[in-house]
Write a protein that holds these residues in place. Sequence first.
Motif, PDB file in Angstrom:
ATOM      1  N   VAL A 188       0.835  -1.203   0.000  1.00 27.31           N
ATOM      2  CA  VAL A 188       0.000   0.000   0.000  1.00 27.31           C
ATOM      3  C   VAL A 188       0.868   1.250   0.000  1.00 27.31           C
ATOM      4  O   VAL A 188       0.606   2.226  -0.718  1.00 27.31           O
ATOM      5  N   LEU A 189       1.924   1.238   0.807  1.00 28.28           N
ATOM      6  CA  LEU A 189       2.832   2.391   0.850  1.00 28.28           C
ATOM      7  C   LEU A 189       3.532   2.591  -0.495  1.00 28.28           C
ATOM      8  O   LEU A 189       3.694   3.727  -0.961  1.00 28.28           O
ATOM      9  N   ASP A 190       3.946   1.497  -1.133  1.00 28.75           N
ATOM     10  CA  ASP A 190       4.586   1.612  -2.454  1.00 28.75           C
ATOM     11  C   ASP A 190       3.634   2.247  -3.461  1.00 28.75           C
ATOM     12  O   ASP A 190       4.020   3.144  -4.222  1.00 28.75           O
ATOM     13  N   LEU A 191       2.390   1.793  -3.471  1.00 30.63           N
ATOM     14  CA  LEU A 191       1.411   2.349  -4.409  1.00 30.63           C
ATOM     15  C   LEU A 191       1.122   3.814  -4.109  1.00 30.63           C
ATOM     16  O   LEU A 191       0.984   4.636  -5.025  1.00 30.63           O
ATOM     17  N   ALA A 192       1.050   4.143  -2.825  1.00 27.40           N
ATOM     18  CA  ALA A 192       0.779   5.533  -2.444  1.00 27.40           C
ATOM     19  C   ALA A 192       1.917   6.448  -2.859  1.00 27.40           C
ATOM     20  O   ALA A 192       1.699   7.547  -3.383  1.00 27.40           O
ATOM     21  N   VAL A 193       3.174   5.997  -2.639  1.00 30.58           N
ATOM     22  CA  VAL A 193       4.335   6.822  -2.993  1.00 30.58           C
ATOM     23  C   VAL A 193       4.454   6.967  -4.503  1.00 30.58           C
ATOM     24  O   VAL A 193       4.738   8.052  -5.025  1.00 30.58           O
ATOM     25  N   GLU A 194       4.239   5.875  -5.231  1.00 35.46           N
ATOM     26  CA  GLU A 194       4.347   5.934  -6.691  1.00 35.46           C
ATOM     27  C   GLU A 194       3.311   6.881  -7.301  1.00 35.46           C
ATOM     28  O   GLU A 194       3.573   7.549  -8.295  1.00 35.46           O
ATOM     29  N   GLY A 195       2.138   6.941  -6.698  1.00 32.63           N
ATOM     30  CA  GLY A 195       1.098   7.822  -7.223  1.00 32.63           C
ATOM     31  C   GLY A 195       1.034   9.169  -6.552  1.00 32.63           C
ATOM     32  O   GLY A 195       0.091   9.929  -6.795  1.00 32.63           O
ATOM     33  N   ASP A 196       2.002   9.480  -5.674  1.00 33.29           N
ATOM     34  CA  ASP A 196       2.038  10.746  -4.933  1.00 33.29           C
ATOM     35  C   ASP A 196       0.796  10.947  -4.079  1.00 33.29           C
ATOM     36  O   ASP A 196       0.471  12.076  -3.691  1.00 33.29           O
ATOM     37  N   LYS A 265      10.075  15.961   1.082  1.00 38.46           N
ATOM     38  CA  LYS A 265      11.043  14.968   0.619  1.00 38.46           C
ATOM     39  C   LYS A 265      11.433  14.016   1.742  1.00 38.46           C
ATOM     40  O   LYS A 265      11.601  12.815   1.521  1.00 38.46           O
ATOM     41  N   GLN A 266      11.565  14.568   2.951  1.00 41.68           N
ATOM     42  CA  GLN A 266      11.860  13.690   4.090  1.00 41.68           C
ATOM     43  C   GLN A 266      10.692  12.716   4.337  1.00 41.68           C
ATOM     44  O   GLN A 266      10.910  11.530   4.622  1.00 41.68           O
ATOM     45  N   PHE A 267       9.476  13.247   4.245  1.00 46.52           N
ATOM     46  CA  PHE A 267       8.298  12.398   4.418  1.00 46.52           C
ATOM     47  C   PHE A 267       8.266  11.289   3.376  1.00 46.52           C
ATOM     48  O   PHE A 267       7.992  10.117   3.684  1.00 46.52           O
ATOM     49  N   ASP A 268       8.566  11.646   2.153  1.00 43.41           N
ATOM     50  CA  ASP A 268       8.602  10.663   1.069  1.00 43.41           C
ATOM     51  C   ASP A 268       9.638   9.582   1.353  1.00 43.41           C
ATOM     52  O   ASP A 268       9.363   8.386   1.223  1.00 43.41           O
ATOM     53  N   GLN A 269      10.841  10.021   1.763  1.00 43.32           N
ATOM     54  CA  GLN A 269      11.922   9.066   2.017  1.00 43.32           C
ATOM     55  C   GLN A 269      11.606   8.170   3.216  1.00 43.32           C
ATOM     56  O   GLN A 269      11.901   6.979   3.210  1.00 43.32           O
ATOM     57  N   ARG A 270      10.970   8.761   4.252  1.00 42.96           N
ATOM     58  CA  ARG A 270      10.628   7.967   5.431  1.00 42.96           C
ATOM     59  C   ARG A 270       9.626   6.859   5.080  1.00 42.96           C
ATOM     60  O   ARG A 270       9.768   5.723   5.556  1.00 42.96           O
ATOM     61  N   LEU A 271       8.659   7.192   4.251  1.00 45.85           N
ATOM     62  CA  LEU A 271       7.686   6.173   3.848  1.00 45.85           C
ATOM     63  C   LEU A 271       8.341   5.062   3.035  1.00 45.85           C
ATOM     64  O   LEU A 271       8.040   3.878   3.224  1.00 45.85           O
TER      65      LEU A 271
END
Length: 424
Positions: A188-196, A265-271
Amino acid sequence: MADQSSALLIPSAAGDAARGSALTRMKLVATGALVLAAVVFVLCKVIGDDHGAWPFVQAASEAAMVGGLADWFAVTALFRHPLGVPIPHTAIIPRKKDQIGESLGDFVQQNFLTPEVVGPRLQAAEIPRRIGEWLCAPDRPEQLAAEFGVAVAGANTVLADDDIRESIGRFADAQLRRLPAAPVVAKVLDLAVEGDQHQVLLSEGLKSLMRFLEDNRDLFRQRVAEESPEWVPSWVDGKVFNRLFASVQNFLADVAGDPDHALRKQFDQRLRDYAEALRTDPHASDRLEQWKSELLDHPAVRNALMSLWTPLKRAVLEAAVDPDSELRRVGVSVIRQTGSALSTDADLQAKCDRWLLGVMRHVLTHYAGELTGVITHTVSRWDAESTSKRLELQVGRDLQFIRINGTVVGSLVGLVIYSLSRLL
């Protein structure tokens, strides 16, 4: 042998009266032939002599009586004791009723309930095609969908809601506990990050936080005043709070409005790091599983799982009885498409035939004995006397021809024997 106290009388069947009348007529004919032979014999003895045709007629009538009586005895012995005398090996059907039932069951199993016999008949019946044509009949899909709605509504009257709620709750809880949380959350996290989508969620969260702070500004101002030393003037507290509050709001607004902000960007990297940890770090996975277990153990969550049944049932019932509901439309479409495929698709018909043959072979291989056991058990419970009467009604008329043939053939054989004895 079945307990006679529990024996069942065979109920009358359609046509028994007609069969009984026909049997009575044939008995009279057979008995009449025997009486005729006896009358002829008596006449030969009384008015005949040893000259001319009289000896031949007497020999023929005498042999006819012997043949007729012998066959009367044989036919009668099948169903009862002749003249009520318990002669051994008579009343065969009442005495051997249970054995006859067992033999009949074995005969049916060995000669009818076999894949070699049933298989060709099953294929020749073209069951899939016929079912398809039946489903495709005009208005048939709508009718079946409506009947399904009625059945669902009727089933609701016998369903125990409390038991079903508990069952659904236990089932959902068991499935959630069995499902590994780490791979699912990581995906779920991968899909959320990939789709912003995580950034959209962050933006909405920051805006909600800003509104929350603004709505509770006075409360925070009062708390700062309470925490400030008494010697600090209130106007100083106000200035400090206003500046600090404005700084926080401005910072949140900057992050919410800047898609390239460092915090984003930090939030993105943490996820991303957390998703990777869930896939590779057993400790991270174990912590998530522990949190999931604690969440599922919470009474509110358990009540929520058990309450799934009520809205689901209501939605299904309303859709089932509503002719314009999506459920009914889907049901009609599925029935029509299934019927069309079964009636026109040769490959699907062949596949269904193979499935039916497989089911037939399994049933006959493992349960043929149980099927024919119905015959054996039923016959064993029948009353012996009524069984004998019923069988006599079914075949007794034809058996009377044996008596007639015995009388006729006996007379001919007697005539031939007498003639040969005179010649020799």
